[in-house]
Design an enzyme around this catalytic site. Structure first.
Site, mmCIF file in Angstrom:
data_model
loop_
_atom_site.group_PDB
_atom_site.id
_atom_site.type_symbol
_atom_site.label_atom_id
_atom_site.label_comp_id
_atom_site.label_asym_id
_atom_site.label_seq_id
_atom_site.Cartn_x
_atom_site.Cartn_y
_atom_site.Cartn_z
ATOM 1 N N ASP A 5 0.793 -2.945 14.840
ATOM 2 C CA ASP A 5 0.019 -3.892 14.039
ATOM 3 C C ASP A 5 -1.490 -3.672 14.244
ATOM 4 O O ASP A 5 -1.940 -3.462 15.372
ATOM 5 C CB ASP A 5 0.401 -5.308 14.488
ATOM 6 C CG ASP A 5 -0.096 -6.378 13.549
ATOM 7 O OD1 ASP A 5 0.299 -6.358 12.370
ATOM 8 O OD2 ASP A 5 -0.874 -7.245 13.992
ATOM 9 N N GLU B 197 -0.403 0.830 11.852
ATOM 10 C CA GLU B 197 -0.987 0.141 10.703
ATOM 11 C C GLU B 197 -2.508 0.283 10.838
ATOM 12 O O GLU B 197 -3.193 -0.642 11.257
ATOM 13 C CB GLU B 197 -0.579 -1.348 10.665
ATOM 14 C CG GLU B 197 -0.986 -2.014 9.373
ATOM 15 C CD GLU B 197 -1.354 -3.484 9.504
ATOM 16 O OE1 GLU B 197 -1.431 -4.170 8.474
ATOM 17 O OE2 GLU B 197 -1.593 -3.978 10.627
HETATM 18 C C1 NOJ Z 1 -0.925 -7.214 9.911
HETATM 19 C C2 NOJ Z 1 0.386 -7.873 9.629
HETATM 20 O O1 NOJ Z 1 1.133 -7.061 8.775
HETATM 21 C C3 NOJ Z 1 0.053 -9.218 9.046
HETATM 22 O O2 NOJ Z 1 1.166 -9.828 8.485
HETATM 23 C C4 NOJ Z 1 -0.571 -10.041 10.134
HETATM 24 O O3 NOJ Z 1 -0.983 -11.280 9.624
HETATM 25 C C5 NOJ Z 1 -1.791 -9.340 10.719
HETATM 26 N N1 NOJ Z 1 -1.574 -7.944 10.948
HETATM 27 C C6 NOJ Z 1 -2.180 -9.958 12.035
HETATM 28 O O4 NOJ Z 1 -1.222 -9.676 13.009
#
Ligand code: NOJ
Length: 536
Positions: A201, A266
């Site tokens: 993440d 990500e």
């Molecule tokens: C990316 C995640 O995919 C999203 O859903 C989340 O709110 C943020 N990161 C914070 O963790």
């Protein structure tokens, strides 16, 4: 470095756990629900399943606020349920990748409770604390992705904590070696249980500039007149994408490699020259998502540039996505209805032969559009904080429609799911589409099967076909992949020899022989192979 790894052959599928399948009747998806539906994924033909967070969490951000990294939230089940899911996945030949959220914990996490208790607590330095600015007030001008400042004052200890997301999601201090050591244990805990890797993440955000300078205004915003949020008005040169974040991934590579596990980040960096630094040396992350296509209009030159970038930059090191639980669904973004679906299928066809890992976000295989969620049913903190209701993520997070005949389309035995299903129809469901050979579901399945059957789509020599106008077309070994990204029908001139359609948006075209040129309607896609008997 180098060599073919298992994920280079894989097609991946994102399961948004709260909305995949409820087995307990409480209206929220859960692990046993996922287990019961793995057969759908095996039938679809994917190899890798990414599960969004199911760890203990107060759910301020639907699981991306974790209060225990090595447990299962009772709402989602138990560790035994998780082991059962893994067992079933293994039986079906599916690998499971977990969501790792290292940038922040929940404010309910024991570490943060301790950290907040006093400036002297040994856990204090697990988080990012700063004194108020000299005249009082926040330490700098950073803002949260979810609207509002990135700092909240802890009155009792007189310092602010940093949170790039909600105040209830305090950011960890990745310059503290003890934080790194904690996460080494978290990774090993799940790897030892049998997971095949992690989706990381906000992988670009873990490390901040050590001096926490103010952010300058963004010099110019993207290309067009777009609405700019408070967050977008700033140039994020100190809060994210700091060079030393790569050290975290080098460390994790050392942990993941003995397990042959995948690290996919990500990394929300839309400029390829910056993004590529995360994967080009192959000494940290194995792959990153490539999100730029999620922000692009349906326009041939733009799409071509974005797809060329993944091939030219670090081939094989990108997750090719159309959406996620964070973005408007691609069918809607591409105009909705039959046209939106055709465009989404065309893009997926192009992804199928590009070097990289094609991803499917749950529901894309059904051609789902965004759902309308009335404000009173809204759940996303982005909407609740008033930052950006129009961009609420609820619209792409609605329950998976499995079958006609129940108010939640087979998602739950409850009368109501945690989020409304939106305006779905019987034709949107898995059951109806399985019965319809012309459905989006069957087209996705055919594409995935083709990628598995034809090694050329994964390993063949890659080259773009020159001079094809609005049609994006490339050779991959003995195959040719093309999609018309323009607004009207077009002819694609073919390299000499006989060809046969092995996939087409319109399945009636499959199996037909073509030579010299092939016509493609707007948003139509096709994959051609040499006619039998016509060697290279
Ligand atoms: C990316 C995640 O995919 C999203 O859903 C989340 O709110 C943020 N990161 C914070 O963790």
């Amino acid at each position: 470095v180098g060599g073919v790894r298992w994920w280079h052959d894989a097609v991946a599928y994102e399961v948004y756990v709260p909305s995949f399948q409820d087995s307990s009747g409480d209206g929220l998806g859960d692990l046993r629900g996922v287990t019961g539906r793995l057969e759908h994924l095996a039938w679809l033909g994917v190899d890798l399943v990414w599960l969004t967070p199911f760890y203990p969490s107060p759910m301020r951000d639907h699981g991306y606020d974790i209060s225990d990294y090595v447990g299962v939230d009772p709402r989602f089940g138990t560790l035994e349920d998780f082991d059962g899911l893994l067992r079933r996945a293994r039986e079906l030949g599916l690998r499971v990748v977990l969501d790792l959220v290292p940038n922040h914990t929940s404010s309910d996490h024991e570490w943060f409770r301790r950290a907040r208790s006093s400036r002297e607590d040994p856990y204090r330095d697990y988080y990012l604390w700063r004194d108020p600015a000299p005249g009082g007030g926040r330490p700098n001008n950073w803002v949260s992705h979810f609207g509002g400042p990135a700092w909240t004052l802890d009155e009792a200890t007189g310092q602010y904590w940093c949170h790039l997301f909600l105040p209830e999601q305090p950011d960890l201090n990745w310059r503290n070696p003890e934080v790194a050591a904690e996460f080494d244990r978290v990774l090993r805990f799940w790897l030892d249980r049998g997971v095949s890797g992690f989706r990381i993440d906000v992988a670009h955000a873990l490390v901040k500039h050590p001096d926490f300078p103010d952010l300058p205004e963004h010099p110019g915003h993207l290309d067009g007149p777009v609405e700019t949020t408070e967050h977008e008005r700033l140039d994020h040169i100190y809060d994210v994408d700091q060079p030393d974040v790569l050290d975290v991934y080098r460390r994790w590579r050392g942990i993941a490699e003995p397990y042959d596990a995948l690290l996919v980040g990500e990394v929300y960096v839309l400029e390829m020259d910056r993004l590529v630094r995360y994967v080009d040396k192959q000494d940290g992350l194995h792959a990153s998502f490539w999100f730029a296509p999620l922000h692009a209009p349906w326009e041939p030159r733009t799409l071509r540039k974005l797809l060329e970038a993944v091939v030219d930059s670090a081939p094989g090191a990108f997750g090719l996505v159309q959406g996620s639980h964070d973005r408007s669904r691609s069918v809607s973004r591409f105009g909705g209805g039959a046209l939106g679906r055709a465009r989404a299928l065309a893009l997926q066809t192009l992804y199928t032969g590009l070097p990289g890992i094609p991803f499917v976000y749950q529901g894309e295989e059904l051609g789902l559009e965004d759902a309308e969620i009335p404000p009173e049913a809204s759940e996303d903190p982005i909407a609740a904080r008033g930052a950006d209701y129009a961009n609420s993520r609820d619209r792409c997070r609605t329950p998976m429609p499995w079958a006609p005949g129940s108010p939640t389309w087979g998602f739950s035995d409850a009368e109501r799911a945690w989020l409304p299903s939106g305006d779905r129809a019987a034709a949107d469901t898995v059951e109806a589409q399985r019965d319809d050979p012309g459905s989006m579901l069957h087209r996705y399945r055919a594409l995935i099967a083709l990628r598995r059957e034809r090694e050329d789509l994964r390993r063949g020599a890659f080259s773009w076909l020159p001079g094809t106008g609005d049609v994006l077309a490339y050779r991959r070994g003995e195959l040719l992949v093309a999609a018309n990204a323009g607004e009207r029908a077009a002819w694609l001139p073919l390299p000499p020899g006989g060809w046969e359609a092995v996939f087409a948006s319109d399945r009636e075209r499959e199996g037909r022989a073509v030579a010299e040129r092939v016509s493609l309607e707007a948003a139509e896609a096709i994959v051609l192979a040499r006619s039998p008997g016509e060697g290279a």
